[in-house]
Design an enzyme around this catalytic site. Structure first.
Site, PDB file in Angstrom:
ATOM      1  N   THR A 128      39.353  42.764  42.344  1.00  0.00           N
ATOM      2  CA  THR A 128      38.648  43.889  42.989  1.00  0.00           C
ATOM      3  C   THR A 128      38.502  43.542  44.463  1.00  0.00           C
ATOM      4  O   THR A 128      38.830  42.437  44.892  1.00  0.00           O
ATOM      5  CB  THR A 128      37.254  44.100  42.370  1.00  0.00           C
ATOM      6  OG1 THR A 128      36.449  42.954  42.690  1.00  0.00           O
ATOM      7  CG2 THR A 128      37.306  44.273  40.867  1.00  0.00           C
ATOM      8  N   ASP A 129      37.977  44.483  45.252  1.00  0.00           N
ATOM      9  CA  ASP A 129      37.833  44.232  46.694  1.00  0.00           C
ATOM     10  C   ASP A 129      36.957  43.012  46.972  1.00  0.00           C
ATOM     11  O   ASP A 129      37.226  42.219  47.854  1.00  0.00           O
ATOM     12  CB  ASP A 129      37.269  45.467  47.398  1.00  0.00           C
ATOM     13  CG  ASP A 129      38.322  46.573  47.447  1.00  0.00           C
ATOM     14  OD1 ASP A 129      39.517  46.234  47.221  1.00  0.00           O
ATOM     15  OD2 ASP A 129      37.960  47.731  47.678  1.00  0.00           O
ATOM     16  N   CYS A 130      35.879  42.889  46.221  1.00  0.00           N
ATOM     17  CA  CYS A 130      34.996  41.741  46.478  1.00  0.00           C
ATOM     18  C   CYS A 130      35.417  40.500  45.714  1.00  0.00           C
ATOM     19  O   CYS A 130      35.058  39.381  46.070  1.00  0.00           O
ATOM     20  CB  CYS A 130      33.536  42.101  46.224  1.00  0.00           C
ATOM     21  SG  CYS A 130      33.269  42.958  44.671  1.00  0.00           S
ATOM     22  N   TYR A 131      36.145  40.681  44.600  1.00  0.00           N
ATOM     23  CA  TYR A 131      36.637  39.539  43.809  1.00  0.00           C
ATOM     24  C   TYR A 131      38.148  39.678  43.657  1.00  0.00           C
ATOM     25  O   TYR A 131      38.634  40.108  42.617  1.00  0.00           O
ATOM     26  CB  TYR A 131      35.971  39.522  42.429  1.00  0.00           C
ATOM     27  CG  TYR A 131      34.474  39.301  42.476  1.00  0.00           C
ATOM     28  CD1 TYR A 131      33.965  38.080  42.894  1.00  0.00           C
ATOM     29  CD2 TYR A 131      33.589  40.310  42.097  1.00  0.00           C
ATOM     30  CE1 TYR A 131      32.593  37.864  42.936  1.00  0.00           C
ATOM     31  CE2 TYR A 131      32.216  40.096  42.135  1.00  0.00           C
ATOM     32  CZ  TYR A 131      31.733  38.869  42.561  1.00  0.00           C
ATOM     33  OH  TYR A 131      30.394  38.656  42.599  1.00  0.00           O
ATOM     34  N   PRO A 132      38.917  39.330  44.705  1.00  0.00           N
ATOM     35  CA  PRO A 132      40.348  39.637  44.704  1.00  0.00           C
ATOM     36  C   PRO A 132      41.172  38.807  43.705  1.00  0.00           C
ATOM     37  O   PRO A 132      42.241  39.225  43.289  1.00  0.00           O
ATOM     38  CB  PRO A 132      40.764  39.319  46.139  1.00  0.00           C
ATOM     39  CG  PRO A 132      39.732  38.375  46.657  1.00  0.00           C
ATOM     40  CD  PRO A 132      38.464  38.722  45.961  1.00  0.00           C
TER      41      PRO A 132
END
Ligand code: SF4
Ligand code: SF4
Lengths: 401, 133
Positions: A128-132
């Site tokens: 995800t954007d915060c957990y790439p």
């Protein structure tokens, strides 16, 4: 004669408290009478060490760089829950390994961590954007973890079943191997040392009670799952079949592998022996009377595990003294029996706890909230049914309000 | 000399008087430690035989020729005390009473009573009991 929690804690704090294990207390009560024993003794310690499937640990791994939101998580090939926040997990002891099955499961991972061994952590995430990041493969030790605490939803069963097998084939159960045609019986309780058998109506044990969990100082967090205070009770008010339970919590980093031991019940699954001990204040003579009960005065019910139904046939009760003797009588036959819960380790727990209270000034905490007692809403089985009808007008009703 | 043999009988051999042959034809003294033999099914027998080395070897050749599977049987049971948590579950399956709980709830293993049935090996939740051959 009644003593308050404050009086007892003041005596513990000043080093004057008289502390005995439940077995020692019963002896004093037999010699001097319950009244005198209640006056003389301040705290009685209990202990139990048997397989307790409903156990596990919450772990926090800390963030990697770049960070990952862990979805599928495995520790030494044992799946752990991915349904918490990015780097938190819950590892249940009964979870089998993907590669070694029930010979190595969640309990073994926890025991390995306790023994200081490194454990392989593999996880995948959605990215995800915060957990790439989408994958990680690394090793962790107990020291590396931020938080690691046992949270065991159901421990310290108040009494348990004695299991026999009427069929003509060997059964592999969570109570061990049951030989055909009443060939043996197994049971799982530390009897007169068992925490909830000493406080049968939960007067001194409740939410917030300080206790011994796997060698660490811990707390009773809640009633345990399947807590059922409405079981049949004997004349002393003690349940004669599986009844109350405790949910307990403690720091895994302070625990001891000597009191948390992984187990594999062949043909059944993984479990863990967990040591639980609760110090009980001798508040008055009524409580002293149940603390003084011996194995000869405590009974368990024999159930036929050959009948794999929710309600197994009840074949009568036997005392813990008979069980300790190595043979019981069932349906007119002499049946050899053996425990699956270690009395030797239960005794060590009660002794350790006695030392904690007497020497290390481990004070007691009065329940912040009592556990549901006899008369509580009944414990419900799972009934199978179809999808319930939708509640008509629910939406309109909320719109009207 | 003494040898412990683990014999598997195919179904058609289950009726043969194997022990009798061991005594009469090979002059051996058999001590049956464990036997589970039923007509028409695979059977298993653990037998300790004593006699002369050549007689034992000849007997083993005879048994193999008769279609039995002959393997050395467990000759020792070892208890790993580090792993054992003294739960006592092994005592619940040990029919001959070789594993029992003592006075102080400690585990006592009396090797002389053991018939190497292996029941304790799979029953032990700590995998603390092992067999060696
Ligand atoms: S079953 Fe295993 S752990 Fe339990 S007492 Fe026997 S050898 Fe020890
Ligand atoms: S192998 Fe184990 S269960 Fe069998 S007799 Fe020996 S000690 Fe007992």
């Amino acid at each position: 004669m009644a003593k308050s929690w404050e009086e007892i804690n003041a005596r513990i704090a000043s080093g004057d408290a008289v502390v005995l294990t439940a077995e020692e207390f019963a002896q004093v009560a037999a010699e001097d009478g319950v009244k005198a024993a209640a006056r003389k003794v301040d705290v009685v310690t209990t202990g139990t060490f048997g397989p307790m499937c409903s156990s596990g640990a919450f772990l926090n791994f800390g963030h990697a760089d770049p960070p990952i939101k862990m979805g599928e998580i495995e520790l030494n090939d044992v799946p752990a829950s991915g349904g918490l926040a990015a780097v938190d997990t819950y590892l249940g002891v009964t979870e089998p390994s993907r590669t070694r099955g029930i010979e190595y499961g969640g309990a073994h991972v926890i025991e390995d961590l306790l023994r200081g061994r490194a454990v392989r952590l593999r996880a995948r995430g959605p990215g995800t954007d915060c957990y790439p990041r989408t994958e990680i493969d690394t090793w962790v030790t107990l020291d590396d973890l931020n938080q690691a605490y046992l949270f065991n939803p159901r421990n310290a069963y108040q009494n348990y079943a004695v299991a026999v097998n009427s069929t003509d084939r060997t059964l592999r159960t969570y109570l061990g191997t049951l030989l055909p045609k009443y060939g043996n019986a197994t049971y799982c309780s530390s009897g007169s040392l068992s925490p909830l058998l000493n406080d049968p109506t939960y007067r001194a044990i409740g939410v917030g009670t300080r206790c011994f969990v796997a060698g660490a100082p811990g707390f009773v967090a809640w009633e345990g799952t399947q807590h059922n205070p409405n079981q049949a009770r004997d004349d002393n008010g003690v349940p004669v079949a599986p009844s109350g339970t405790l949910a307990v919590i403690a720091d895994l980093k302070a625990a001891d592998a000597g009191f948390f031991s992984a187990a594999t019940m062949s043909g059944y699954g993984v479990s863990a022996f967990v040591g639980v001990g609760v110090p009980i204040p001798v508040l008055d003579e009524d409580l002293a009377a149940t603390l003084a009960l011996t194995d000869a005065q405590l009974s368990a019910t024999v159930f036929d595990y050959g009948v794999a139904r929710r309600s197994r046939p009840n074949l009568g009760t036997v005392t813990y003294e008979e069980l300790r003797g190595g043979a019981i009588e069932v349906e007119g036959r002499k049946v050899p029996c053996g425990p699956i819960s270690s009395l030797a380790v239960a005794r060590r727990i009660a002794e350790d706890l006695k030392r904690w209270v007497a020497e290390e000034r481990f004070t007691l905490s009065a329940p912040l909230r009592p556990l549901p007692g006899p008369g509580a809403p009944p414990f419900k089985p799972l009934e199978e049914r179809g999808e319930p009808e939708p509640v008509l007008g629910a939406e309109e009703a909320s719109g009207d309000a | 000399m003494r040898r412990r043999l683990d014999l598997t009988f195919p179904p058609r051999q289950a009726k043969k008087p194997i022990t009798w042959h061991l005594v009469r034809d090979f002059d051996l003294v058999p001590n049956i430690l464990r036997a589970q033999i039923q007509p028409g099914q695979y059977g298993r027998m653990v037998v300790e035989v004593s006699g002369k080395r050549e007689d034992i070897e000849a007997a083993m050749a005879f048994l193999a020729h008769e279609g039995l599977e002959v393997r050395p049987a467990a000759s020792d049971i070892a208890l790993d005390e580090e792993r054992c948590v003294v739960c006592g579950l092994c005592t619940a399956v040990c029919k001959p009473g070789a594993m029992v709980l003592g006075e102080r709830a400690e585990l006592v293993f009396d090797k002389d009573k053991c018939v190497y049935c292996e029941a304790c090996v799979s029953a032990c939740p700590r995998r603390a009991v092992t067999l060696s051959f």
